[in-house]
Write a protein that holds these residues in place. Structure first.
Motif, PDB file in Angstrom:
ATOM      1  N   UNK A   1     -55.896 -97.712  13.147  1.00 54.31           N
ATOM      2  CA  UNK A   1     -56.230 -96.386  13.699  1.00 54.31           C
ATOM      3  C   UNK A   1     -55.232 -95.351  13.199  1.00 54.31           C
ATOM      4  N   UNK A   2     -55.758 -94.291  12.612  1.00 50.55           N
ATOM      5  CA  UNK A   2     -54.936 -93.142  12.201  1.00 50.55           C
ATOM      6  C   UNK A   2     -54.919 -92.147  13.361  1.00 50.55           C
ATOM      7  N   UNK A   3     -53.737 -91.591  13.673  1.00 50.08           N
ATOM      8  CA  UNK A   3     -53.637 -90.688  14.833  1.00 50.08           C
ATOM      9  C   UNK A   3     -52.455 -89.756  14.639  1.00 50.08           C
ATOM     10  N   UNK A   4     -52.510 -88.597  15.271  1.00 48.63           N
ATOM     11  CA  UNK A   4     -51.305 -87.751  15.302  1.00 48.63           C
ATOM     12  C   UNK A   4     -50.280 -88.421  16.221  1.00 48.63           C
ATOM     13  N   UNK A   5     -49.008 -88.172  15.946  1.00 49.14           N
ATOM     14  CA  UNK A   5     -47.966 -88.882  16.710  1.00 49.14           C
ATOM     15  C   UNK A   5     -47.994 -88.522  18.196  1.00 49.14           C
ATOM     16  N   UNK A   6     -48.257 -87.279  18.523  1.00 57.48           N
ATOM     17  CA  UNK A   6     -48.217 -86.765  19.904  1.00 57.48           C
ATOM     18  C   UNK A   6     -46.795 -86.779  20.462  1.00 57.48           C
ATOM     19  N   UNK A   7     -45.809 -86.850  19.586  1.00 56.68           N
ATOM     20  CA  UNK A   7     -44.405 -86.807  19.961  1.00 56.68           C
ATOM     21  C   UNK A   7     -43.643 -86.179  18.807  1.00 56.68           C
TER      22      UNK A   7
ATOM     23  N   UNK B   1     -48.300-108.068  12.581  1.00 59.21           N
ATOM     24  CA  UNK B   1     -47.271-107.929  11.535  1.00 59.21           C
ATOM     25  C   UNK B   1     -47.897-107.744  10.151  1.00 59.21           C
ATOM     26  N   UNK B   2     -48.970-108.471   9.877  1.00 60.16           N
ATOM     27  CA  UNK B   2     -49.568-108.376   8.539  1.00 60.16           C
ATOM     28  C   UNK B   2     -50.193-106.991   8.317  1.00 60.16           C
ATOM     29  N   UNK B   3     -50.804-106.467   9.362  1.00 57.71           N
ATOM     30  CA  UNK B   3     -51.439-105.146   9.255  1.00 57.71           C
ATOM     31  C   UNK B   3     -50.366-104.057   9.163  1.00 57.71           C
ATOM     32  N   UNK B   4     -49.279-104.234   9.902  1.00 59.29           N
ATOM     33  CA  UNK B   4     -48.140-103.309   9.805  1.00 59.29           C
ATOM     34  C   UNK B   4     -47.603-103.307   8.372  1.00 59.29           C
ATOM     35  N   UNK B   5     -47.498-104.491   7.794  1.00 58.73           N
ATOM     36  CA  UNK B   5     -46.977-104.572   6.416  1.00 58.73           C
ATOM     37  C   UNK B   5     -47.951-103.943   5.427  1.00 58.73           C
ATOM     38  N   UNK B   6     -49.254-104.108   5.652  1.00 67.72           N
ATOM     39  CA  UNK B   6     -50.248-103.493   4.757  1.00 67.72           C
ATOM     40  C   UNK B   6     -50.094-101.966   4.789  1.00 67.72           C
ATOM     41  N   UNK B   7     -49.900-101.412   5.975  1.00 64.45           N
ATOM     42  CA  UNK B   7     -49.715 -99.955   6.080  1.00 64.45           C
ATOM     43  C   UNK B   7     -48.409 -99.534   5.402  1.00 64.45           C
TER      44      UNK B   7
ATOM     45  N   UNK C   1     -54.294-105.664  14.738  1.00 64.98           N
ATOM     46  CA  UNK C   1     -54.382-104.197  14.837  1.00 64.98           C
ATOM     47  C   UNK C   1     -53.039-103.544  14.551  1.00 64.98           C
ATOM     48  N   UNK C   2     -53.089-102.364  13.913  1.00 65.61           N
ATOM     49  CA  UNK C   2     -51.887-101.516  13.790  1.00 65.61           C
ATOM     50  C   UNK C   2     -52.346-100.076  13.709  1.00 65.61           C
ATOM     51  N   UNK C   3     -51.388 -99.159  13.848  1.00 68.52           N
ATOM     52  CA  UNK C   3     -51.715 -97.728  13.815  1.00 68.52           C
ATOM     53  C   UNK C   3     -50.832 -97.000  12.823  1.00 68.52           C
ATOM     54  N   UNK C   4     -51.381 -95.898  12.309  1.00 63.23           N
ATOM     55  CA  UNK C   4     -50.642 -95.039  11.393  1.00 63.23           C
ATOM     56  C   UNK C   4     -50.544 -93.658  12.033  1.00 63.23           C
ATOM     57  N   UNK C   5     -49.321 -93.141  12.159  1.00 59.35           N
ATOM     58  CA  UNK C   5     -49.113 -91.822  12.769  1.00 59.35           C
ATOM     59  C   UNK C   5     -48.761 -90.792  11.698  1.00 59.35           C
ATOM     60  N   UNK C   6     -49.217 -89.566  11.933  1.00 55.26           N
ATOM     61  CA  UNK C   6     -48.738 -88.428  11.139  1.00 55.26           C
ATOM     62  C   UNK C   6     -48.042 -87.453  12.094  1.00 55.26           C
ATOM     63  N   UNK C   7     -47.144 -86.613  11.573  1.00 52.97           N
ATOM     64  CA  UNK C   7     -46.418 -85.693  12.464  1.00 52.97           C
ATOM     65  C   UNK C   7     -47.334 -84.614  13.036  1.00 52.97           C
TER      66      UNK C   7
END
Ligand code: GLV
Ligand code: MN
Ligand code: MN
Length: 412
Positions: free
Chosen positions: A190-196, A335-341, A372-378
Motif C-alpha cells: 500500500x502506497x500512502x502519505x506518511x501523515x506525520x 520482511x521480503x516485501x519490505x526488502x522488495x520496496x 504485506x508492507x507499505x510505502x510512505x511519501x512525505x
C-alpha cells in the motif's frame, strides 16, 4: 525495461477525484455510501476500465481491478488503498495509494513487460470509521475478522445498519463471501502519505513501513438528568456533559501518563442531547480513539480510562456505559516485501527510511492474510485529516514509480 510514471496525469486525476466532495473545496468530505462516494467510485472504476483492467466488486463494494499476468492462476500481487475521506479532510489520504497504484500498473503496461502474476488494484470500502464507528470494515471482511452479523450490528448514528446502507448503494450478497481465500495474494503493498512529519524533517523522500501501531476505539454513553437551565439549581444537577468533560480530560491524562511518545488518546466525537443552550444536557455520546505501538501499554491506558469512567459515574450520579468498537493488535510487515520496496527505492536512486505507521491502514488487516508492507511519501508539515493536507506531485509520482518497481519484482 524502464518504467516511467506520468506525473501530470496522476496529478490531474487526484485533482478530479478531489472534486467529489460534500464539503466546500479545498476540503474533501466523502463518507462511505454517500452519493458523492458512489460517484467518486464510478470515476475511479472508469479509469480502471480505460486501463484495460477487469473490475469486480464484493458485497460491501470493495473493488478489485485486475491486470492478468502470464500465469493468471498464480496468487496475485495486490496494491491499493481507500477513497473515502473523513469530514473536512484533505485530498491525499488513501487516494494517493489508489490512483498511484493505478498509475503504477499503467507504467508497467507502458514499459511493455507482462508480469507472470496478475496485479490487482484494490479500493477498500470504508477505511475511515465515519459512518459506522469502525475503521477498515472492508479489509476486516476480506481478512475474515468480521462475520455476517456485522451487517445488522454495525449502525450509523441514526441506527441505520450496514446492510441497509450497502443495499441502497447497490451492493448485496453474503458478507462472509467477501472473505478472500487463503493465499489469494502473494504480496500486498500500500502506497500512502506518511501523515506525520518524520520524512519531511529528515529530507528523505520515502518511508518503508515495518510495523503498524495498534488502534482501539470505544463508544461511551453518559446519562444524567436534564432540565431547565434557569430553574434547575446547581446542587441538584447531574449534568451529563460536565461528566463527559471529566472523562475527556481523563483520556488525555491517561495517554500522556505513559510518558511514551507512541501513546495517543483522542475523543473526536461528542454528541450532546438535547443540544439547546437553555437545557441541561441529559445525555452525551463520546467516541474514543486510543493507539500505541505497544498493545499492552495501550490496553493499560484503556483500563485507566475505564476506572476514570467508573469514578466519574459515582461522583456525579450519572450512568456510564461503553461499547468496545475495536481493539486490534499491531501488525508486523513482511520482511521480503519490505526488502522488495527497499530495493525498488535503491534502483531509482531514492533514499528511504524504515519506519512505523502510527496511523492505521487497510494493510493492518491485509497483513493477516498476505505478506504485506507499505510505502510512505512525505506530506507537508506532517499534516493529515485536515483540508491543508499536501504532498507534492513529484513526491506522489516518485512513490508510484517505486511502487511499480516493487510490484514488478514481486509479480515476477
Ligand atoms: C486512519 O485514517 C487512521 O485514523 O489512522
Ligand atoms: Mn484517514
Ligand atoms: Mn488513509
Amino acid at each position: 525495461m524502464k518504467i516511467a510514471t506520468d506525473q501530470d496525469r496522476l496529478t490531474r486525476e487526484l485533482e478530479t477525484l478531489a472534486e467529489f466532495t460534500d464539503a466546500p473545496a479545498p476540503a474533501v468530505t466523502r463518507v462511505v455510501y454517500s452519493e458523492t462516494d458512489l460517484r467518486a467510485r464510478q470515476y475511479v472504476k472508469s479509469l480502471c476500465v480505460e486501463a484495460g483492467l477487469a473490475v469486480r466488486e464484493d458485497a460491501v463494494g470493495n473493488t478489485f481491478a485486475r491486470w492478468d499476468g502470464i500465469e493468471p492462476d498464480l496468487p496475485a500481487i495486490g496494491t491499493g488503498s481507500h477513497i473515502d475521506a473523513i469530514p473536512h479532510a484533505g485530498r491525499y489520504d488513501g487516494t494517493v495509494g489508489v490512483l498511484g497504484g493505478l498509475e503504477a500498473i499503467r507504467a508497467l503496461q507502458r514499459s511493455g513487460a507482462r508480469p507472470r502474476r496478475s496485479i490487482e488494484l484494490l479500493i477498500f470500502t470504508s477505511e475511515e470509521p465515519t459512518r459506522f464507528g469502525i475503521g477498515c470494515f472492508g479489509s476486516r471482511l476480506l481478512a475474515g475478522t468480521l462475520d455476517e452479523s456485522a451487517g445488522a450490528r454495525l449502525r450509523d448514528r441514526d441506527g441505520r445498519t450496514l446492510n441497509e446502507w450497502r443495499g441502497t448503494a447497490g451492493f448485496d450478497g453474503n458478507l462472509a463471501g467477501a472473505r478472500l481465500p487463503a493465499g489469494y495474494y502473494a504480496a500486498f503493498v500500500e502506497l500512502h502519505i506518511e501523515q506525520g512529519p518524520l520524512l519531511e524533517r529528515a529530507g528523505i523522500p520515502l518511508g518503508v513501513v515495518t510495523a503498524i501501531a495498534a488502534p482501539a476505539s470505544w463508544r461511551i454513553w453518559l446519562e444524567g438528568e436534564g432540565g431547565h437551565a434557569g430553574a434547575l439549581l446547581m446542587p441538584q444537577r447531574r449534568d451529563a456533559f460536565c461528566a463527559a468533560a471529566e472523562v475527556v480530560l481523563a483520556v488525555e491524562q491517561a495517554a500522556r501518563g505513559t510518558g511514551a511518545a507512541d501513546t495517543v488518546g483522542t475523543v473526536g466525537v461528542c454528541d450532546v442531547f438535547p443540544g439547546a443552550v437553555n437545557s441541561v444536557p441529559s445525555r452525551v455520546r463520546l467516541e474514543l480513539d486510543v493507539r500505541d505501538t505497544d498493545a499492552g501499554r495501550r490496553d493499560a491506558v484503556l483500563a485507566t480510562i475505564d476506572r476514570a469512567c467508573e469514578a466519574v459515574a459515582v461522583r456525579r450520579g450519572v450512568a456510564v456505559r461503553k461499547e468496545i468498537v475495536n481493539a486490534d493488535p499491531p501488525a508486523q510487515c513482511d520482511a521480503r516485501t519490505v526488502e522488495a520496496l527497499s530495493r525498488a527505492a535503491a534502483t531509482h536512486g531514492l533514499a528511504f527510511q524504515k519506519m512505523v505507521s502510527r496511523a492505521y491502514h487497510d494493510s493492518l488487516f491485509m497483513s493477516r492474510i498476505a505478506p504485506t508492507a507499505m510505502l510512505f511519501i512525505p506530506c507537508r508539515d506532517g499534516v493529515s485529516h485536515r483540508l491543508d493536507e499536501y504532498s507534492s506531485p513529484e513526491a506522489i509520482a516518485q512513490g508510484a514509480l517505486v511502487l511499480a518497481e516493487a510490484v514488478r519484482e514481486l509479480a515476477g
